[in-house]
Enzyme design. Structure first.
Site, PDB file in Angstrom:
ATOM      1  N   HIS A 181       0.818  -1.215   0.000  1.00 36.11           N
ATOM      2  CA  HIS A 181       0.000   0.000   0.000  1.00 36.11           C
ATOM      3  C   HIS A 181       0.851   1.264   0.000  1.00 36.11           C
ATOM      4  O   HIS A 181       0.421   2.301  -0.496  1.00 36.11           O
ATOM      5  CB  HIS A 181      -0.922   0.024   1.227  1.00 36.11           C
ATOM      6  CG  HIS A 181      -1.691   1.301   1.360  1.00 36.11           C
ATOM      7  ND1 HIS A 181      -2.692   1.656   0.464  1.00 36.11           N
ATOM      8  CD2 HIS A 181      -1.587   2.329   2.225  1.00 36.11           C
ATOM      9  CE1 HIS A 181      -3.178   2.836   0.807  1.00 36.11           C
ATOM     10  NE2 HIS A 181      -2.527   3.260   1.864  1.00 36.11           N
ATOM     11  N   CYS A 182       2.068   1.200   0.520  1.00 39.17           N
ATOM     12  CA  CYS A 182       2.825   2.428   0.786  1.00 39.17           C
ATOM     13  C   CYS A 182       3.636   2.945  -0.397  1.00 39.17           C
ATOM     14  O   CYS A 182       3.381   4.036  -0.913  1.00 39.17           O
ATOM     15  CB  CYS A 182       3.753   2.209   1.985  1.00 39.17           C
ATOM     16  SG  CYS A 182       2.879   1.948   3.533  1.00 39.17           S
ATOM     17  N   ILE A 183       4.642   2.196  -0.821  1.00 44.48           N
ATOM     18  CA  ILE A 183       5.643   2.743  -1.747  1.00 44.48           C
ATOM     19  C   ILE A 183       5.066   3.076  -3.122  1.00 44.48           C
ATOM     20  O   ILE A 183       5.433   4.095  -3.704  1.00 44.48           O
ATOM     21  CB  ILE A 183       6.844   1.783  -1.860  1.00 44.48           C
ATOM     22  CG1 ILE A 183       7.447   1.559  -0.466  1.00 44.48           C
ATOM     23  CG2 ILE A 183       7.917   2.376  -2.764  1.00 44.48           C
ATOM     24  CD1 ILE A 183       8.569   0.558  -0.450  1.00 44.48           C
TER      25      ILE A 183
ATOM     26  N   ILE B 259       2.132   4.180  -3.788  1.00 48.85           N
ATOM     27  CA  ILE B 259       1.047   5.152  -3.684  1.00 48.85           C
ATOM     28  C   ILE B 259       1.468   6.439  -2.985  1.00 48.85           C
ATOM     29  O   ILE B 259       1.245   7.548  -3.486  1.00 48.85           O
ATOM     30  CB  ILE B 259      -0.153   4.524  -2.938  1.00 48.85           C
ATOM     31  CG1 ILE B 259      -0.758   3.409  -3.793  1.00 48.85           C
ATOM     32  CG2 ILE B 259      -1.207   5.572  -2.595  1.00 48.85           C
ATOM     33  CD1 ILE B 259      -1.881   2.660  -3.117  1.00 48.85           C
ATOM     34  N   ASP B 260       2.090   6.307  -1.815  1.00 50.75           N
ATOM     35  CA  ASP B 260       2.314   7.472  -0.957  1.00 50.75           C
ATOM     36  C   ASP B 260       3.083   8.614  -1.606  1.00 50.75           C
ATOM     37  O   ASP B 260       2.751   9.788  -1.374  1.00 50.75           O
ATOM     38  CB  ASP B 260       3.021   7.036   0.332  1.00 50.75           C
ATOM     39  CG  ASP B 260       2.179   6.076   1.153  1.00 50.75           C
ATOM     40  OD1 ASP B 260       0.979   5.936   0.840  1.00 50.75           O
ATOM     41  OD2 ASP B 260       2.708   5.464   2.085  1.00 50.75           O
TER      42      ASP B 260
END
Length: 445
Positions: A275-277, A279-280
């Site tokens: 979910h993080c790299i 998208i963020d």
């Protein structure tokens, strides 16, 4: 009045008399709820998914980081309960928001879950509550969206209730760190809110790292993930350049990391997942437009990483043509590993899903095997793949495919058996070389 309210809440936190509410019982929320419960607080978990309630009521965890035994222990001790009824928020002294913050199709922030959750909290807001956002987002979200929605009730932040931000730092599959042992960055809207944040999280985790503002804490999380995104993009680009030169990028990295200073190894792959790299970083690129400032490094990294699945399929097609004299459009391919990282069942933003789609867009047929993912669940971006099931990894099955494409290097897979059975292997993780199984039919990509 503000001092009286904050002191009362601080005392409830310090004596573990405060009840915590965790909204969103997924990869972040459920492990956090368990850590808070283990520290002595009563915790109510909230989620809109009834199937999660069925599992939790049966003392069955659906998150790898929380065992069934750990879940049952907190339920049996009376420290954890879960519900879909958000009216229970009124009884909570600390409310923590752990909901998704995805991107739209145009890579703009989608804060609809945060906004809807904030409105749900507002309907039950009362004086003396601390509301915390943990969902990753751009600087300003906590103060400009969550706080504003809550203050729409007529209550005021810092006087009647308190607002803070603490970025999640979960790492599925990490055997060395878990929620309670990962340092926790905390911030608050004003000194009273920060003091409450320090007291609450300090009771549940080993190390608390206070920063000066909610916006700073929001920027910390983005910085951590942008750092990884940019460096992974760098080695992905080097992979393509060195491959053209006949140089093995993995050998280069292994030698480079022997330098004891000034270097940190990052590794290429078939694309970014989790979910993080993936998208963020785009949350910051979106916010930066407000200040008319370009974010060239971040956007370029996103372009390079997003292009990796198509690059890998290109290498697959080339290898099939040269090694087997067969077009990808007439080939059957087994994608090995659906999860975005090894030894977990997490398929969020997994490049394997995109690999399957690209193979089939080019006329090939793709199946997958993953020891952790028996069936592809519903996803926002890959709805057509829903319901496909993992195939058995037998010698006969493997030999029936024209190629095996290793997308995730799960440790439980018998790679030696695959090396014997597969006519062609495309290895995006360098797992065969690491295991001493290099062979002429193993192609790195």
């Amino acid at each position: 009045m503000a001092t009286s309210i904050s002191d009362t809440l601080l005392q409830k936190i310090e004596t573990r008399a405060a009840r915590a509410g965790v909204i969103g019982l997924g990869y972040v929320g459920l492990p956090l709820a368990m850590a808070v419960a283990r520290s002595g607080f009563a915790v109510t978990g909230f989620d809109i998914d009834p199937s999660k309630m069925v599992a939790l009521d049966a003392r069955r965890s659906y998150i790898d980081a929380v065992s069934d035994a750990a879940l049952a222990a907190e339920i049996d001790a009376g420290r954890f309960e879960a519900t879909t009824d958000f009216a229970g928020l009124a009884a909570c002294d600390v409310i923590i928001i752990c909901v998704p913050t995805p991107l739209t199709k145009h890579r703009d922030p989608d804060l609809s879950f945060v906004e809807a959750t904030s409105r749900s909290i507002a309907r039950h807001l009362r004086p003396g509550q601390l509301v915390v956002l943990e969902s990753t987002t751009y600087p300003g979200t906590t103060d400009d969206i969550v706080k504003v929605i809550l203050e729409g009730t007529g209550l005021k932040s810092g006087a009647d209730f308190f607002v803070g931000f603490s970025p999640e730092r979960e790492d599925p599959g990490n055997q060395h760190y878990h929620t309670a042992t990962i340092p926790k960055v905390v911030a608050g809207d004003g000194p009273e809110a920060l003091a409450l944040m320090k007291a609450f999280y300090g009771a549940a985790v080993s190390t608390v790292v206070p920063v000066s503002s909610n916006a700073t804490a929001e920027a910390v999380k983005l910085t951590e993930n942008i750092f990884r995104s940019v460096n992974i993009a760098l080695v992905n680009e080097l992979k393509t350049v060195y491959a053209a030169m006949g140089i093995d990028v993995w050998e280069v990295i292994e030698a480079a990391k022997t330098k004891p200073f000034g270097y940190m190894p990052f590794y290429p792959g078939p694309g970014l997942g989790g979910h993080c790299i993936p998208i963020d970083p785009f949350y910051l690129t979106w916010k930066s437009r407000e200040y008319e400032l370009p974010t060239r490094f971040i956007e370029l990294a996103g372009e390079i990483n997003s292009a990796m699945p198509r690059y890998v399929v290109g290498k697959l097609a080339e290898a099939l043509d040269i090694r087997a004299g067969k077009a990808l459009s007439r080939s059957r391919v087994l994608v090995l590993g659906l999860a975005y990282k090894k030894n977990v069942a997490d398929i969020r933003e997994s490049p394997s899903l995109r690999l399957i789609e690209i193979i089939e867009e080019r006329g090939g047929r793709a199946d997958y095997h993953d020891p952790f993912v028996a069936e592809i669940p519903p996803t926002r971006e890959h709805q057509a793949l829903k319901g496909r099931r993992s195939v058995a990894l037998t010698p006969d099955a493997v030999s029936g495919y024209d190629a095996v494409l290793v997308a995730t290097d799960h440790e439980s897979v018998d790679y030696a058996a695959i090396a014997k059975s597969a006519p062609l292997i495309i290895d995006t993780r360098n797992v065969f070389n690491r295991l001493g199984l290099s062979a002429d039919h193993v192609i790195k990509a």
